[in-house]
Design an enzyme around this catalytic site. Structure first.
Site, short mmCIF file in Angstrom:
data_model
loop_
_atom_site.label_atom_id
_atom_site.label_comp_id
_atom_site.label_asym_id
_atom_site.label_seq_id
_atom_site.Cartn_x
_atom_site.Cartn_y
_atom_site.Cartn_z
N SER A 101 -8.43 -0.30 -5.22
CA SER A 101 -8.69 0.07 -3.83
C SER A 101 -10.19 0.33 -3.66
O SER A 101 -10.99 -0.58 -3.84
CB SER A 101 -7.84 1.27 -3.43
OG SER A 101 -7.57 1.22 -2.05
N LYS B 65 0.86 -1.19 0.00
CA LYS B 65 0.00 0.00 0.00
C LYS B 65 0.89 1.24 0.00
O LYS B 65 1.17 1.85 1.02
CB LYS B 65 -0.93 0.00 1.21
CG LYS B 65 -2.11 0.97 1.04
CD LYS B 65 -2.99 0.57 -0.12
CE LYS B 65 -4.18 1.48 -0.30
NZ LYS B 65 -4.98 1.12 -1.48
#
Length: 589
Positions: A388, A195
């Site tokens: 996402s 991430k």
């Protein structure tokens, strides 16, 4: 005294007259904008015509009404755009239009992502099946421009022009040193090894994990890029890669030598070629109509009461209503409710092109997708991005379709809380003092001090919880175990081609194919396709233009491609709440 009153009266009279003139001018501008937008008369297509495609305009996912289009005023001049939806529809209509004999591509560069670009390219390949010609010509080709142009029957280049072909690269802008100089400490709390959306705030270069994932998805996109060019130009994929590796096209003649272009022509020579294809005399004016003005629509078959709704969800996911070019959690969830309750709508295809955003807004939308799926089929068609939060809102669908170059996955979350202590205290000499009634009363509010370790643990707990919920949404929607989701999650970005192998995507397919799949699941054959959200009334659109949108237009107008850096810096200090967002600004050259 008499002279004084005379001057005062003259001044007041002047102000009144100027005010009236300004009102009349504003009324005239508004009236002309409304009439020009609302008249909407289709441009007549001349016979034996060529459809001109330049793509030197913004390509949004869906055509956005612009009441200022065509007005020569500061901040708005030359602002023209055409949505991908209308562009594909017009190419499809031109295929069947007897007045259109061919397409003239004059594409130097393309202002859109790879998946959208491939959709346009595939539409042109379909156009060629009609037997009509496609010619491509440019003074200078960028890599994206050449990728699209390579679909043509003949590709031409100016004798003193250029063709840039050296492979793809992905550039990342890192802000750590800039933030340090400003005295801003970005306190990051995240879940996911990959991430990397927060890396630009913490580092000056990519982490090993991030470099691994960028190499992976960039390589996947490059394979599609190379294979498509090779197929159109009748070359091998290895030879195309070799041309890039050797930077073999440095002079215009090199492009002919490696068979990337057919010949070098001046514009007058190109026009002669076009006339020959149209079978008209040398001095005959060539009838040309731009795709921006071509308003024909493809045949839609029998229009019964049954509809398949194509719901466009593009832009960052934000809380509330959002604005044009954003996915507002409240707005999109309301659209889904209305479509679910509309008996004439037999299925919903959600067209997602989003890098993600607010985790809360994503969950609000996810809930409506889940409820709608229980009533009627819901399909997702992915554009350039569905990562996402963009994947979050897609996970509950019956089936997910993507382009090979779609960037998706990025199942992970993060929170960023800036501390301005150094900026306020050391650089500006500003200090704050506060009184509170409880220990954590000023947490996440008082940004002139860093978080304590206890406060960081509290927020990290919230981030961890959101990640667990995110993984469960994906696991339930895709019939996978949470452990499996976690193994391919951790914030890692995948291409559509990779996501099929990982079971995050069902198959590689276009929006049209997703619509057909929705009709098949709904067991209907006679239907029409309706696009949502509905286009606003032109007059309402004029008054709904926000201050932020006007500022964005002016930034784009004045700074052009460099405006993105200002926007990224502003975004860096503007994140609120827990985010499910793709890593930073992904750009591929």
């Amino acid at each position: 005294m008499k002279s004084f009153f005379k001057y005062v009266l003259a001044t007041v009279t002047g102000i009144i007259i100027c005010s009236l003139l300004m009102i009349l001018v504003i009324i005239g501008i508004v009236t002309s904008m409304v009439s020009s937008v609302s008249s909407g008369k289709d441009t007549v297509t001349p016979s034996n015509a060529v459809l001109l495609i330049t793509l030197d305009h913004t390509i949004t996912e869906k055509t956005e009404p612009n009441p200022f289009e065509g007005l020569d005023m500061p901040g708005y001049s030359g602002l023209k755009s055409l949505g991908l939806n209308d562009m594909l529809g017009r190419i499809k209509a031109a295929k069947e239009d007897s007045n259109i004999k061919g397409v003239y591509l004059n594409v130097a560069g393309v202002n859109t992502g790879f998946a959208s670009m491939k959709a346009i390219r595939d539409a042109l390949l379909d156009f060629k099946e009609s037997g009509k010609f496609i010619m491509a010509y440019s003074e200078n080709y960028t890599q994206k421009g050449y990728y699209l142009s390579s679909v043509a029957d003949q590709v031409y280049l100016h004798p003193e022009g250029g063709l840039d072909f050296r492979g793809l690269a992905s550039s990342v802008m890192f802000l750590k040193d800039a933030l340090d100089k400003l005295g801003i400490d970005m306190q990051v709390l995240k879940v996911g090894t990959y991430k990397s959306a927060v890396e630009p705030y913490m580092m000056n270069s990519m982490s090993p994990a991030n470099r691994e994932q960028v190499n992976s998805y960039l390589g996947s996109i490059y394979e599609t890029f190379v294979q498509d060019i090779a197929a159109s130009r009748k070359l091998t994929a290895d030879s195309v890669k070799g041309i890039a590796n050797a930077f073999a096209i440095q002079q215009p003649e090199d492009a002919v030598k490696v068979h990337f272009v057919d010949s070098l022509l001046y514009k007058d020579e190109l026009l002669t070629k076009v006339r020959q294809r149209l079978d008209v005399a040398e001095k005959t004016e060539i009838p040309v109509i731009s795709i921006l003005d071509y308003k024909n629509k493809p045949a839609t078959g029998k229009a019964t009461g049954d509809r398949i709704a194509v719901l466009y969800a593009y832009g960052a996911i934000v809380d509330g209503e959002g604005t044009t070019g954003e996915i507002g959690g409240d707005k999109l969830s309301r659209e889904l409710r209305e479509l679910r309750e509309d008996d004439k709508v037999k299925a919903v295809v959600m067209r997602v092109n989003s890098p993600g955003g607010s985790a809360l807004a994503s969950d609000i939308i996810w809930r409506e997708v889940e409820l709608t799926k229980k009533v009627k089929p819901v399909m997702v068609s992915m554009g350039d991005y569905a990562a996402s939060g963009g994947y979050y809102i897609s996970a509950a669908a019956d089936s997910i379709f993507a382009d090979p170059t779609t960037l998706t996955g990025s199942i992970g979350v993060f929170g960023v809380i800036p501390s301005f202590q150094k900026l306020f205290n050391e650089k500006l000499g500003v200090h704050f003092d506060a009184v509170k009634t409880a220990k954590f009363a000023d947490m996440d509010v008082d940004m002139d001090r860093p978080l304590s370790e206890e406060e960081k643990n509290i927020i990290q707990g919230s981030v961890n919880r959101v990640y667990q919920v995110f993984m469960k949404r994906v696991a339930d929607g895709r019939n996978m175990s949470i452990a499996n989701v976690d193994s391919i999650g951790q914030g890692r970005v995948w291409t559509g081609a990779q996501a099929v192998d990982l079971k995050l995507v069902d198959r590689l397919a276009s929006l049209d194919e997703a619509i057909k799949a929705a009709a098949q699941k709904a067991k209907i054959t006679d239907y029409r396709v309706a696009e949502y959200p509905r286009t606003k009334d032109p007059f309402a659109e004029i008054w709904s233009v926000s201050k932020e949108k006007v500022k964005a237009m002016m930034i784009d107008e004045e700074l052009g491609d460099y405006g993105k850096y200002l926007k990224e810096l502003k975004k860096a200090v503007g994140h609120t709440g827990i985010q499910a967002r793709i890593p930073y600004l992904i750009e591929i050259y």
